[in-house]
Design an enzyme around this catalytic site. Structure first.
Site, PDB file in Angstrom:
ATOM      1  N   ALA A  82       0.811  -1.219   0.000  1.00 48.74           N
ATOM      2  CA  ALA A  82       0.000   0.000   0.000  1.00 48.74           C
ATOM      3  C   ALA A  82       0.848   1.275   0.000  1.00 48.74           C
ATOM      4  O   ALA A  82       0.432   2.299  -0.546  1.00 48.74           O
ATOM      5  CB  ALA A  82      -0.958   0.000   1.189  1.00 48.74           C
ATOM      6  N   THR A  83       2.033   1.234   0.602  1.00 48.37           N
ATOM      7  CA  THR A  83       2.892   2.429   0.602  1.00 48.37           C
ATOM      8  C   THR A  83       3.241   2.816  -0.837  1.00 48.37           C
ATOM      9  O   THR A  83       3.112   3.977  -1.235  1.00 48.37           O
ATOM     10  CB  THR A  83       4.188   2.163   1.394  1.00 48.37           C
ATOM     11  OG1 THR A  83       3.831   1.796   2.726  1.00 48.37           O
ATOM     12  CG2 THR A  83       5.086   3.380   1.427  1.00 48.37           C
ATOM     13  N   CYS A 134       7.315   4.643  19.479  1.00 48.32           N
ATOM     14  CA  CYS A 134       8.676   5.062  19.801  1.00 48.32           C
ATOM     15  C   CYS A 134       9.445   5.335  18.516  1.00 48.32           C
ATOM     16  O   CYS A 134       9.625   4.446  17.709  1.00 48.32           O
ATOM     17  CB  CYS A 134       9.408   3.983  20.580  1.00 48.32           C
ATOM     18  SG  CYS A 134       8.624   3.617  22.133  1.00 48.32           S
TER      19      CYS A 134
HETATM   20  C1  LIG Z   1      -0.440  -1.137   6.483  1.00 48.10           C
HETATM   21  C2  LIG Z   1      -0.982   0.075   5.846  1.00 48.10           C
HETATM   22  C3  LIG Z   1      -0.270   0.737   4.843  1.00 48.10           C
HETATM   23  C4  LIG Z   1       1.088   0.279   4.388  1.00 48.10           C
HETATM   24  O1  LIG Z   1       0.988  -0.908   3.656  1.00 48.10           O
HETATM   25  P1  LIG Z   1       2.298  -1.683   3.200  1.00 48.10           P
HETATM   26  O2  LIG Z   1       1.765  -2.753   2.292  1.00 48.10           O
HETATM   27  O3  LIG Z   1       2.924  -2.228   4.432  1.00 48.10           O
HETATM   28  O4  LIG Z   1       3.151  -0.725   2.463  1.00 48.10           O
HETATM   29  C5  LIG Z   1      -0.844   1.849   4.277  1.00 48.10           C
HETATM   30  N1  LIG Z   1      -2.037   2.292   4.681  1.00 48.10           N
HETATM   31  C6  LIG Z   1      -2.754   1.686   5.639  1.00 48.10           C
HETATM   32  C7  LIG Z   1      -4.087   2.212   6.037  1.00 48.10           C
HETATM   33  C8  LIG Z   1      -2.244   0.549   6.261  1.00 48.10           C
HETATM   34  O5  LIG Z   1      -2.939  -0.036   7.236  1.00 48.10           O
END
Ligand SMILES: *Cc1c(COP(=O)(O)O)cnc(C)c1O
Length: 386
Positions: free
Chosen positions: A82-83, A336
């Site tokens: 998601a990042t 932290c």
């Molecule tokens: C976990 C999360 C992300 C990051 O996702 P990754 O796949 O770890 O990069 C982004 N947005 C939300 C809301 C998340 O819970």
């Protein structure tokens, strides 16, 4: 999840209450990953039989994900999570000619995932102005608040579907309708809501949407971004390469991870509906009540059944954390960062004072949580309560 020696976690009897950070990988997904690494190793761009088979499997998962959100397979791009999807959502669209160059305003909220802030800080250096909407007292970003923030030069609105600390669910359909009526692009980070809440990109007027596999018990390092009418958009590649993923993201496609992602998409709903039957959240609340533990739940009442933010007013946090080390995995309201302890930006946005944020925990349940485990957790809280 009470983990015994034959189970997935290395530590015996750990109660894992941090699935909003990452779910344990489902056993069927582990097997699918193992098989895929063994048999689906060919490069999906190769024209020989094995390559074509892998390419077909990737396409099947693409269709599966597209179906889940009411999109076309041609609008789904696999990413590392998601990042990255959030990065693509902003950078590829804003720098790719999808919005007029005089539109330099972005609307987002104070309770987004941290990566959105990092992306927005970067975009500020590129001449964009950002409005960060404050949530209401229930932890919700309302369509009215978005409406008030819109300007003539707003290029994109980005509001997450479910919040990763509170489990609150934003009114995405209303916000999408508003953006559509104003001709503004709408992005939603759906990492927490995917496969847990109904999503339909047309009903919700979503133009760009981010997903992650490890938030639905799939592998880490794989996710997807939905981009409406991707093929008509001629976007700026995030990684210039050999044309993979419609030229948007070069590099050999991570077929085994995608196959594991597909398995998670197939199986997660069944496990999640079984989990919902345990009514874990209600059980925890009742247990806290019956043990006379003073607490409050942050955010409104219609949150994800798997996630809740709990402030324990009379609990000695450091005592609980010390117990946690060998008993629980749980997220504290203060993250932290190196030497300083910062209260969570989400709790701060809710107007919560520092000392209360320190007494706040995010409890996010695994799929196979038992009532016994919840009771054990409440016992520990009781022991740490003054
Ligand atoms: C976990 C999360 C992300 C990051 O996702 P990754 O796949 O770890 O990069 C982004 N947005 C939300 C809301 C998340 O819970």
């Amino acid at each position: 999840m009470l983990v015994s020696s034959d189970n997935q976690l290395p530590l015996p009897f750990m109660i894992y209450l941090d699935t909003a950070a990452s779910y344990p990988v489902l056993p069927e997904v582990q097997q699918a990953l193992f098989d895929a690494f063994k048999f689906s190793f060919a490069n999906s761009a190769s024209s020989h039989k094995l390559g074509v088979e892998v390419s077909d499997e990737i396409q099947r998962v693409r269709e599966l994900i597209a179906d889940e959100i009411g999109a076309y397979p041609s609008e789904i791009v696999f990413t590392s999570g998601a990042t990255e999807s959030n990065n693509i959502a902003f950078k590829s669209l804003l720098f790719g000619g999808s919005v007029p160059s005089n539109k330099k305003h972005i609307v987002t909220s104070q309770i987004e995932h941290k990566c959105i802030f990092a992306i927005c800080s970067y975009l500020e250096t590129q001449g964009f102005e950002i409005t960060y909407i404050k949530p209401n007292e229930n932890g919700i970003i309302t369509a009215e608040a978005v409406s008030e923030s819109l300007r003539e030069d707003t290029a994109i609105v980005s509001i997450m579907h479910a919040n990763n600390e509170l489990g609150t669910i934003n009114p995405i359909t209303e916000i999408g309708e508003l953006c559509f009526s104003k001709g503004v692009l709408f992005h939603s980070d759906c990492a927490q809501s995917f496969m847990k809440e109904e999503i339909d990109v047309d009903d919700m007027n979503i133009d760009v949407l981010s997903l992650s596999a490890h938030k639905i018990a799939g592998p880490k390092g794989i996710g997807a971004v939905y981009i409406r009418d991707l093929r008509k958009k001629h976007l700026q590649p995030v990684i210039h390469g050999a044309g993979q993923e419609d030229g948007l993201r070069g590099g050999t496609v991570a077929a085994p991870l995608i196959i594991g992602f597909g398995k998670a998409v197939e199986l997660f709903p069944r496990y999640y509906s079984d989990f919902k039957k345990t009514e874990a959240k209600d059980y925890l609340i009742n247990k806290l009540d019956s043990n006379d533990i003073r607490f409050s739940v942050n955010g409104n009442s219609t949150t994800l059944p798997s996630c809740m933010s709990l402030t324990l007013h009379d609990t000695n946090t450091s005592l609980l954390i010390r117990q946690q080390d060998d008993q629980f995995c749980i997220a504290q309201g203060s993250a932290c960062t190196s030497k300083t302890i910062e209260p969570s930006h989400v709790l701060t946005a809710l107007g919560m004072p520092r000392e209360q944020a320190d007494k706040t925990f995010r409890v996010s349940f695994p799929l196979d949580i038992t009532r016994d485990e919840i009771s054990t957790f409440v016992e520990a809280i009781k022991k740490a309560t003054i």
